[in-house]
Enzyme design. Structure first.
Site, mmCIF file in Angstrom:
data_model
loop_
_atom_site.group_PDB
_atom_site.id
_atom_site.type_symbol
_atom_site.label_atom_id
_atom_site.label_comp_id
_atom_site.label_asym_id
_atom_site.label_seq_id
_atom_site.Cartn_x
_atom_site.Cartn_y
_atom_site.Cartn_z
ATOM 1 N N LYS A 235 0.857 -1.194 0.000
ATOM 2 C CA LYS A 235 0.000 0.000 0.000
ATOM 3 C C LYS A 235 0.889 1.238 0.000
ATOM 4 O O LYS A 235 1.795 1.369 0.833
ATOM 5 C CB LYS A 235 -0.880 0.003 1.254
ATOM 6 N N ASP A 240 -2.428 10.728 3.173
ATOM 7 C CA ASP A 240 -3.748 10.272 3.589
ATOM 8 C C ASP A 240 -4.402 11.293 4.513
ATOM 9 O O ASP A 240 -4.129 11.330 5.709
ATOM 10 C CB ASP A 240 -3.649 8.918 4.297
ATOM 11 N N LYS A 247 -9.276 13.097 8.816
ATOM 12 C CA LYS A 247 -8.599 12.806 10.066
ATOM 13 C C LYS A 247 -8.524 14.052 10.955
ATOM 14 O O LYS A 247 -8.603 15.183 10.453
ATOM 15 C CB LYS A 247 -7.166 12.340 9.788
ATOM 16 N N ASP A 317 -11.641 6.902 5.275
ATOM 17 C CA ASP A 317 -10.311 6.811 5.862
ATOM 18 C C ASP A 317 -9.837 5.366 5.976
ATOM 19 O O ASP A 317 -8.704 5.117 6.359
ATOM 20 C CB ASP A 317 -10.280 7.486 7.234
ATOM 21 N N ARG A 321 -7.276 -0.693 2.554
ATOM 22 C CA ARG A 321 -7.789 -2.023 2.223
ATOM 23 C C ARG A 321 -8.499 -2.038 0.869
ATOM 24 O O ARG A 321 -8.517 -3.059 0.186
ATOM 25 C CB ARG A 321 -8.701 -2.523 3.349
#
Length: 474
Positions: A235, A240, A247, A317, A321
């Site tokens: 990944k 992010d 966040k 968030d 995956r």
């Protein structure tokens, strides 16, 4: 020009690092209460034109990682003093010479690309020599050379991983992979938005849609034979923000490190090529920037991932995956791997469970799990097993898709993330490594500075080395 590493019988010149067991220090001029060989304690001694740094090993068992840490401690101290030539005196512990060299090389790295010239730490360190004792050079040279390749691969990953998100975007990461392929005789293919759209990579496209920096799927191949490969999926979220499910602001700057699973894949392929490993290895890196915008994917969206499996998004968030679903699904279909690893800074839950020093390892193969535990202790990249189970599968069942990307509770978050990825694995032998804790450090460690650690490179390369040795002896 890079650092020169050599192996000699005995230290002849230059500064020295000497390893001392507790109570074994023989300099009568120094009272034992000032230095008695406590673990990683140091003493600087001057002899004529050179400095000797004594590093304590304590009174417990001497291990590979202890020598790695002790060597790193000594090299860091001598670098601060302007050391140019450093000898590691391993004559008492030649079996750990490779690990000492590894610690020294890891300790020699600094990230200073953005420091002003007058603020950079001055160091003229040019050579590291490992002394192993008379008649032992040929016996231990190979171990030192192998450790040199490993440490250089880790430092390569650290240098790339420490770069901020305004420097390393998914496109830049793809360019670095192409450069690496040219240097190391690897095959490389980097898919951009058009290829991802045509290939049905709905997960990667969804995660990257909110950013001006378009996503990439990067594939690197080390193919010495036509046998089924080991596939390592990483990944690489270059930044992010959390997307629409944004966040908190505190520590968000650290999310430039959310690319470290993918960066580690580059380091592993670099090491595999330079070691000349006979096992085929394929690296697959899913890279995107997760940002909020009018185009960003949203909670409540339904995504069709690679291969047609559907995902209900409850939290943007939990994007890693979703990237891995596409990358793993592609790897399984395209390569039919003999074994698939994935590395990801996937969940804060793994940090809560294990702290920042260990990665979580998830696999249905208990023998492989135990092997990775032992290799992690040897490599200085420890892992700890966490469970897979039906309860985690049940937690992500969706009423409108195959799975939802979060369970809706804080319980078993690391295992829930692993259960999600498992839907794209099928019957392929598989190991999931959640490296969220140890991928970077906020404090100085004996052979690491603050920032990226390169976690996973030494662990998985040593696994590949063990596999080559096993097949050679079969």
């Amino acid at each position: 020009m890079g650092m020169v590493v050599t192996v000699e019988e005995v230290p002849e010149h230059g500064d020295r690092v000497v390893f001392v067991r507790k109570g074994g220090f023989g300099k009568e001029e120094v009272p034992q209460e000032e230095f008695d060989g406590e673990k990683l304690a140091t003493l600087i001694w001057r002899e004529k034109r050179r400095r000797i740094v004594y590093v304590g090993l304590g009174d417990g068992s001497v291990t590979a990682d202890l020598l790695r840490k002790a060597a790193g401690t000594g090299v860091k101290l001598l670098r601060k003093l302007g050391g140019e030539e450093i000898h590691l005196d391993c004559t008492a512990y030649p079996e750990f010479a490779g690990f000492a060299a590894e610690g020294a090389l890891l300790a020699s790295y600094r990230f200073e690309d953005f420091r002003m010239p007058d603020a950079r730490k001055k160091s003229a360190l040019r050579t590291i020599t490992v002394a192993v004792g008379k008649g032992r050079i040929d016996q231990y040279r190979r171990e030192v050379e192998r450790s040199e390749i490993l440490a250089e691969a880790v430092n390569y990953v650290r240098q790339l991983g420490n770069q901020p998100a305004n420097v390393v975007t998914p496109a830049v990461l793809a360019d670095r992979a192409l450069e690496l392929a040219g240097e190391c005789h690897l095959q490389c293919n980097a898919m951009g938005p058009k290829e991802l759209e045509e290939g049905g990579f709905g997960g990667i496209l969804a995660v990257g849609r909110g950013s001006e920096n378009s996503p990439r799927l990067i594939v690197l191949e080390h193919r010495p034979t036509d046998a089924k490969p080991i596939v390592i999926v990483g990944k690489a979220v270059t930044f992010d923000s959390g997307g629409i499910s944004i966040k908190p602001g505190e520590h968000m700057d650290e999310m430039k490190f959310d690319k470290m699973g993918g960066c580690a894949v580059l380091g592993i392929l670099r090491a595999a090529s330079r070691l000349g490993l006979s096992v085929p290895i394929v690296g697959v890196i899913a890279s995107a920037e997760n940002m909020p915008s009018a185009r960003a994917y949203r909670p409540g969206d339904l995504i069709r991932s690679y291969g047609g499996k559907t995902i209900e998004v409850l939290n943007t968030d939990a994007e890693g995956r979703i990237l891995l679903a596409d990358a793993v699904g592609y790897a399984v279909e395209r390569y039919a791997p003999r074994l698939l690893f994935d590395l990801a800074t996937l969940t804060g839950a793994c940090i809560v469970a294990l702290g920042r020093h260990r990665a979580g390892v998830f696999t249905p193969d208990l023998g492989l799990r135990d092997q990775l535990w032992h290799l992690g202790e040897l490599a200085g990249e420890p892992v700890w097993p966490l469970p897979l189970g039906e309860e985690f599968e049940d937690a992500i069942r969706s009423d409108v898709a195959l799975v939802k990307n979060v369970s809706g509770t804080r319980e078993g978050g690391g295992s829930v993330g692993a259960a999600f990825i498992r839907h794209w694995i099928g019957d392929t032998p598989w190991v999931h490594l959640d490296i969220a804790g140890p991928a970077w450090t906020n404090r100085e460690l004996p052979y690491l500075e603050k920032g990226v650690t390169g976690f996973g490179v030494r662990l998985l390369t040593r696994y590949l080395l063990s596999l080559v040795a096993q097949e050679k002896n079969a």
